[in-house]
Scaffold this motif. Structure first.
Motif, short mmCIF file in Angstrom:
data_model
loop_
_atom_site.label_atom_id
_atom_site.label_comp_id
_atom_site.label_asym_id
_atom_site.label_seq_id
_atom_site.Cartn_x
_atom_site.Cartn_y
_atom_site.Cartn_z
N UNK A 51 65.83 30.64 52.20
CA UNK A 51 65.53 31.12 50.86
C UNK A 51 66.85 31.20 50.11
N UNK A 52 66.80 31.55 48.83
CA UNK A 52 68.03 31.55 48.03
C UNK A 52 69.04 32.56 48.54
N UNK A 53 68.58 33.65 49.15
CA UNK A 53 69.48 34.68 49.64
C UNK A 53 70.24 34.19 50.88
N UNK A 54 69.50 33.61 51.80
CA UNK A 54 70.14 33.08 53.02
C UNK A 54 71.09 31.95 52.67
N UNK A 55 70.69 31.08 51.75
CA UNK A 55 71.54 29.97 51.34
C UNK A 55 72.84 30.46 50.70
N UNK A 56 72.74 31.45 49.83
CA UNK A 56 73.93 31.99 49.17
C UNK A 56 74.83 32.72 50.17
N UNK A 57 74.24 33.45 51.11
CA UNK A 57 75.04 34.12 52.13
C UNK A 57 75.80 33.11 52.98
N UNK A 61 79.85 32.85 52.91
CA UNK A 61 80.55 33.07 54.17
C UNK A 61 81.33 31.82 54.57
N UNK A 62 80.72 30.65 54.43
CA UNK A 62 81.40 29.40 54.75
C UNK A 62 82.63 29.19 53.89
N UNK A 63 82.51 29.47 52.60
CA UNK A 63 83.65 29.33 51.69
C UNK A 63 84.79 30.26 52.11
N UNK A 64 84.47 31.52 52.38
CA UNK A 64 85.51 32.48 52.76
C UNK A 64 86.19 32.08 54.07
N UNK A 66 86.53 29.02 55.18
CA UNK A 66 87.38 27.86 54.86
C UNK A 66 88.67 28.28 54.16
N UNK A 67 88.63 29.41 53.47
CA UNK A 67 89.81 29.90 52.76
C UNK A 67 90.72 30.73 53.66
N UNK A 68 90.37 30.84 54.93
CA UNK A 68 91.24 31.52 55.88
C UNK A 68 90.92 32.98 56.15
N UNK A 69 89.84 33.49 55.62
CA UNK A 69 89.46 34.88 55.92
C UNK A 69 89.02 34.93 57.37
N UNK A 70 89.66 35.76 58.14
CA UNK A 70 89.38 35.85 59.58
C UNK A 70 88.82 37.23 59.91
N UNK A 71 87.50 37.31 59.89
CA UNK A 71 86.81 38.55 60.26
C UNK A 71 85.65 38.18 61.16
N UNK A 72 85.59 38.85 62.29
CA UNK A 72 84.55 38.56 63.27
C UNK A 72 83.14 38.70 62.67
N UNK A 73 82.92 39.75 61.89
CA UNK A 73 81.59 39.96 61.29
C UNK A 73 81.22 38.83 60.33
N UNK A 75 82.30 35.68 60.49
CA UNK A 75 81.99 34.51 61.32
C UNK A 75 80.60 34.65 61.93
N UNK A 76 80.27 35.84 62.41
CA UNK A 76 78.96 36.08 63.01
C UNK A 76 77.85 35.88 61.98
N UNK A 77 78.05 36.38 60.78
CA UNK A 77 77.05 36.23 59.72
C UNK A 77 76.84 34.76 59.37
N UNK A 78 77.94 34.02 59.28
CA UNK A 78 77.85 32.60 58.94
C UNK A 78 77.07 31.83 60.02
N UNK A 79 77.46 32.02 61.27
CA UNK A 79 76.79 31.31 62.37
C UNK A 79 75.32 31.72 62.44
#
Length: 87
Positions: A51-57, A61-64, A66-73, A75-79
């Motif tokens: 849905x639009x919410x999952x797609x935007x999340x 998350x993928x953009x962040x 790629x920009x070098x943000x390193x937070x376990x949570x 990464x977990x949310x993205x995967x």
């Protein structure tokens, strides 16, 4: 005009231990270029588990990441969003 919204985002606050997160709702409306809005709608129609919410999340998350943000949570949310599990 298609409005986009992020249902929830992981935000770390000062004073929390590493790995602890606070769920917050972040909402916004923004006009999307026609081709982007059309591609988003077509993707969601072709993939009913998204849905639009999952797609935007997943996109945010993928953009962040790629920009070098390193937070376990983050990464977990993205995967999780990419493989269909809700967190």
């Amino acid at each position: 005009m298609l409005s986009a919204a992020v249902a929830s985002a992981t935000q770390h606050t000062f004073g929390q231990t590493e790995g602890a997160s606070c769920e917050q709702v972040v909402s916004f409306q923004t006009p999307l270029p026609g081709n982007l809005a059309q591609a988003m709608s077509q993707f969601i129609e072709a993939h009913p588990q998204w849905d639009q919410y999952r797609l935007m999340q997943a996109a945010l998350a993928g953009f962040l990441l790629q920009q070098g943000v390193q937070q376990r949570d983050l990464t977990r949310r993205y995967v999780s969003s990419m493989f269909g599990r809700r967190v």
